[in-house]
Design an enzyme around this catalytic site. Structure first.
Site, PDB file in Angstrom:
ATOM      1  N   ARG A  56     -24.521  -1.520 -12.708  1.00  0.00           N
ATOM      2  CA  ARG A  56     -24.196  -0.236 -13.338  1.00  0.00           C
ATOM      3  C   ARG A  56     -25.310   0.389 -14.163  1.00  0.00           C
ATOM      4  NH1 ARG A  56     -18.439   0.248 -15.837  1.00  0.00           N
ATOM      5  NH2 ARG A  56     -19.519  -0.586 -17.627  1.00  0.00           N
ATOM      6  N   ASP A  57     -26.502  -0.184 -14.211  1.00  0.00           N
ATOM      7  CA  ASP A  57     -27.582   0.451 -14.978  1.00  0.00           C
ATOM      8  C   ASP A  57     -28.958   0.038 -14.454  1.00  0.00           C
ATOM      9  OD1 ASP A  57     -28.766   2.081 -16.859  1.00  0.00           O
ATOM     10  OD2 ASP A  57     -28.630   0.621 -18.475  1.00  0.00           O
TER      11      ASP A  57
END
Length: 105
Positions: A56-57
């Site tokens: 997610r990042d």
């Protein structure tokens, strides 16, 4: 309890790309190798881990390089486990500018 990590001598991809002297060392072949390493790492997290892990990042700050400019995924602070019987949807997370273009801001 302790976590012990391998030392990444070159630091983050972000730092190398923003230092003119170091960025020159990253020719196209080395950059392609970094992209391929990240693709393999994400494929592993998504398909070979049980349960799957969604980072997610992914950004240049979360890609670390060792002395041979080999790339490794780091910073799993926003990562989530994805169970097979659950939805793909999670709360919006990630670094602005690196969030998937299909997600609303």
């Amino acid at each position: 309890m302790f976590l012990i990590y391998e030392y990444m001598e070159r630091g983050s991809l972000f730092c190398i790309l923003h230092d003119d002297d170091e960025a020159v060392e990253l020719d196209w072949a080395k950059r392609v190798n970094i992209v391929k390493a990240m693709a393999h790492a994400l494929a592993y997290l998504h398909h070979d881990c049980s349960p799957s892990i969604v980072h997610r990042d992914i950004s240049s700050n979360s890609i670390l390089l060792n002395s041979k400019l080999e790339a490794f995924v780091a910073d799993f602070g926003t990562a989530r486990l994805r169970h097979a019987d659950s939805s793909n949807r999670t709360l919006l997370a990630g670094t602005y500018g690196y969030i998937a273009p299909g997600l609303p801001l």
